[in-house]
Design a protein around this motif. Structure first.
Motif, PDB file in Angstrom:
ATOM      1  N   ILE A  51       0.836  -1.198   0.000  1.00 13.01           N
ATOM      2  CA  ILE A  51       0.000   0.000   0.000  1.00 13.01           C
ATOM      3  C   ILE A  51       0.872   1.250   0.000  1.00 13.01           C
ATOM      4  N   ILE A  52       2.003   1.231   0.686  1.00 15.12           N
ATOM      5  CA  ILE A  52       2.912   2.378   0.674  1.00 15.12           C
ATOM      6  C   ILE A  52       3.478   2.581  -0.722  1.00 15.12           C
ATOM      7  N   THR A  53       3.753   1.496  -1.438  1.00 14.86           N
ATOM      8  CA  THR A  53       4.215   1.607  -2.824  1.00 14.86           C
ATOM      9  C   THR A  53       3.151   2.286  -3.681  1.00 14.86           C
ATOM     10  N   LEU A  54       1.886   1.952  -3.438  1.00 17.91           N
ATOM     11  CA  LEU A  54       0.806   2.645  -4.154  1.00 17.91           C
ATOM     12  C   LEU A  54       0.808   4.123  -3.812  1.00 17.91           C
ATOM     13  N   GLY A  55       1.087   4.453  -2.547  1.00 14.61           N
ATOM     14  CA  GLY A  55       1.135   5.848  -2.132  1.00 14.61           C
ATOM     15  C   GLY A  55       2.250   6.611  -2.814  1.00 14.61           C
ATOM     16  N   ILE A  56       3.355   5.951  -3.090  1.00 18.47           N
ATOM     17  CA  ILE A  56       4.468   6.613  -3.766  1.00 18.47           C
ATOM     18  C   ILE A  56       4.101   6.911  -5.216  1.00 18.47           C
ATOM     19  N   LYS A  57       3.361   5.992  -5.872  1.00 21.12           N
ATOM     20  CA  LYS A  57       2.914   6.262  -7.240  1.00 21.12           C
ATOM     21  C   LYS A  57       2.034   7.504  -7.270  1.00 21.12           C
ATOM     22  N   GLY A  58       1.056   7.544  -6.371  1.00 20.87           N
ATOM     23  CA  GLY A  58       0.284   8.762  -6.162  1.00 20.87           C
ATOM     24  C   GLY A  58      -0.783   9.093  -7.185  1.00 20.87           C
ATOM     25  N   ASP A  59      -1.031   8.255  -8.185  1.00 17.83           N
ATOM     26  CA  ASP A  59      -2.055   8.604  -9.170  1.00 17.83           C
ATOM     27  C   ASP A  59      -3.438   8.169  -8.673  1.00 17.83           C
ATOM     28  N   LEU A  60      -4.465   8.521  -9.431  1.00 16.67           N
ATOM     29  CA  LEU A  60      -5.843   8.263  -9.025  1.00 16.67           C
ATOM     30  C   LEU A  60      -6.121   6.771  -8.877  1.00 16.67           C
ATOM     31  N   HIS A  61      -5.616   5.987  -9.797  1.00 18.18           N
ATOM     32  CA  HIS A  61      -5.841   4.543  -9.717  1.00 18.18           C
ATOM     33  C   HIS A  61      -5.232   3.972  -8.436  1.00 18.18           C
ATOM     34  N   SER A  62      -4.036   4.436  -8.072  1.00 22.75           N
ATOM     35  CA  SER A  62      -3.390   3.958  -6.847  1.00 22.75           C
ATOM     36  C   SER A  62      -4.215   4.316  -5.617  1.00 22.75           C
ATOM     37  N   LYS A  63      -4.799   5.515  -5.612  1.00 28.65           N
ATOM     38  CA  LYS A  63      -5.644   5.912  -4.479  1.00 28.65           C
ATOM     39  C   LYS A  63      -6.860   5.017  -4.372  1.00 28.65           C
ATOM     40  N   ARG A  64      -7.456   4.680  -5.500  1.00 29.50           N
ATOM     41  CA  ARG A  64      -8.641   3.831  -5.474  1.00 29.50           C
ATOM     42  C   ARG A  64      -8.306   2.418  -5.028  1.00 29.50           C
ATOM     43  N   VAL A  65      -7.179   1.900  -5.476  1.00 30.34           N
ATOM     44  CA  VAL A  65      -6.769   0.561  -5.061  1.00 30.34           C
ATOM     45  C   VAL A  65      -6.440   0.550  -3.568  1.00 30.34           C
ATOM     46  N   LEU A  67      -7.668   2.539  -1.278  1.00 33.56           N
ATOM     47  CA  LEU A  67      -8.932   2.654  -0.551  1.00 33.56           C
ATOM     48  C   LEU A  67      -9.705   1.343  -0.560  1.00 33.56           C
ATOM     49  N   SER A  68      -9.543   0.530  -1.592  1.00 33.44           N
ATOM     50  CA  SER A  68     -10.222  -0.760  -1.605  1.00 33.44           C
ATOM     51  C   SER A  68      -9.604  -1.715  -0.588  1.00 33.44           C
ATOM     52  N   HIS A  69      -8.314  -1.564  -0.303  1.00 35.38           N
ATOM     53  CA  HIS A  69      -7.658  -2.409   0.684  1.00 35.38           C
ATOM     54  C   HIS A  69      -7.880  -1.888   2.100  1.00 35.38           C
ATOM     55  N   VAL A  70      -7.797  -0.571   2.269  1.00 32.49           N
ATOM     56  CA  VAL A  70      -7.971   0.049   3.587  1.00 32.49           C
ATOM     57  C   VAL A  70      -9.008   1.157   3.449  1.00 32.49           C
ATOM     58  N   PRO A  71     -10.288   0.876   3.696  1.00 34.13           N
ATOM     59  CA  PRO A  71     -11.328   1.881   3.462  1.00 34.13           C
ATOM     60  C   PRO A  71     -11.437   2.898   4.594  1.00 34.13           C
ATOM     61  N   ASN A  72     -10.335   3.555   4.916  1.00 37.58           N
ATOM     62  CA  ASN A  72     -10.309   4.608   5.921  1.00 37.58           C
ATOM     63  C   ASN A  72      -9.732   5.840   5.242  1.00 37.58           C
ATOM     64  N   ARG A  73     -10.594   6.797   4.930  1.00 44.90           N
ATOM     65  CA  ARG A  73     -10.168   7.945   4.138  1.00 44.90           C
ATOM     66  C   ARG A  73      -9.085   8.771   4.818  1.00 44.90           C
ATOM     67  N   SER A  74      -9.169   8.950   6.120  1.00 49.53           N
ATOM     68  CA  SER A  74      -8.170   9.768   6.806  1.00 49.53           C
ATOM     69  C   SER A  74      -6.791   9.088   6.796  1.00 49.53           C
ATOM     70  N   ALA A  75      -6.771   7.772   6.957  1.00 53.89           N
ATOM     71  CA  ALA A  75      -5.498   7.051   6.933  1.00 53.89           C
ATOM     72  C   ALA A  75      -4.872   7.105   5.540  1.00 53.89           C
ATOM     73  N   ILE A  76      -5.699   6.935   4.507  1.00 49.88           N
ATOM     74  CA  ILE A  76      -5.175   6.978   3.142  1.00 49.88           C
ATOM     75  C   ILE A  76      -4.726   8.392   2.783  1.00 49.88           C
ATOM     76  N   ALA A  77      -5.459   9.407   3.261  1.00 47.23           N
ATOM     77  CA  ALA A  77      -5.046  10.792   3.014  1.00 47.23           C
ATOM     78  C   ALA A  77      -3.698  11.070   3.664  1.00 47.23           C
ATOM     79  N   LYS A  78      -3.498  10.556   4.872  1.00 50.92           N
ATOM     80  CA  LYS A  78      -2.210  10.726   5.543  1.00 50.92           C
ATOM     81  C   LYS A  78      -1.106   9.984   4.795  1.00 50.92           C
ATOM     82  N   LEU A  79      -1.440   8.798   4.276  1.00 50.76           N
ATOM     83  CA  LEU A  79      -0.462   8.031   3.501  1.00 50.76           C
ATOM     84  C   LEU A  79      -0.004   8.820   2.276  1.00 50.76           C
ATOM     85  N   PHE A  80      -0.954   9.309   1.491  1.00 48.01           N
ATOM     86  CA  PHE A  80      -0.595   9.993   0.251  1.00 48.01           C
ATOM     87  C   PHE A  80      -0.031  11.389   0.505  1.00 48.01           C
ATOM     88  N   GLY A  81      -0.425  12.024   1.617  1.00 43.47           N
ATOM     89  CA  GLY A  81       0.031  13.389   1.882  1.00 43.47           C
ATOM     90  C   GLY A  81       1.333  13.491   2.648  1.00 43.47           C
TER      91      GLY A  81
END
Length: 140
Positions: A51-65, A67-81
């Motif tokens: 999931i961190i590798t997806l965060g490094i890519k940073g594109d829309l598809h990576s965000k959606r993937v 979120l499908s693994h970890v459906p917590n918006r605040s955690a994913i926002a912190k990951l990508f930000g």
């Protein structure tokens, strides 16, 4: 026979196992460091690094993937930000697994799972300010 079958089952159903690992990954992303049993830490590390590798890519598809693994918006926002930008230029190895102790209750081996740059990110505690000697509580 379990030839080339990866992953631990933890004696749980698939839904329970999925919820357990989602919760552990969410806690890891929020707190940057968690302590759990060794087996759970190894499985969490495997999934979290993907999931961190997806965060490094940073594109829309990576965000959606992610979120499908970890459906917590605040955690994913912190990951990508916050988290993923720290690891750009690094090819894997984002997490450290340190075996700590055996749990008192059942003797299970425990481990700490943390980001490799946790010590630099951790904020130093500020020393408590001492009260002036003339002040006392309740004598006004």
């Amino acid at each position: 026979m379990r030839h080339r079958v990866s992953g631990k089952l933890f004696g749980r159903t698939a839904n329970q196992r999925k919820a357990l690992l989602r919760g552990l990954i969410t806690s890891l992303l929020e707190h940057q460091r968690i302590e759990t049993t060794l087996a759970k830490a190894k499985e969490t590390k495997k999934l979290a690094e993907r999931i961190i590798t997806l965060g490094i890519k940073g594109d829309l598809h990576s965000k959606r993937v992610a979120l499908s693994h970890v459906p917590n918006r605040s955690a994913i926002a912190k990951l990508f930000g916050e988290i993923a930008p720290r690891f750009t230029g690094r090819n894997g190895g984002y997490l450290r697994l340190v075996q700590t102790r055996n749990r008192v209750n059942d003797g299970a081996p425990m481990a700490v799972l943390e980001f490799v740059d946790y010590e630099q990110v951790k904020k130093p505690k500020e020393p408590k300010k001492a009260k002036p000697k003339g002040e006392t509580k309740g004598n006004e």
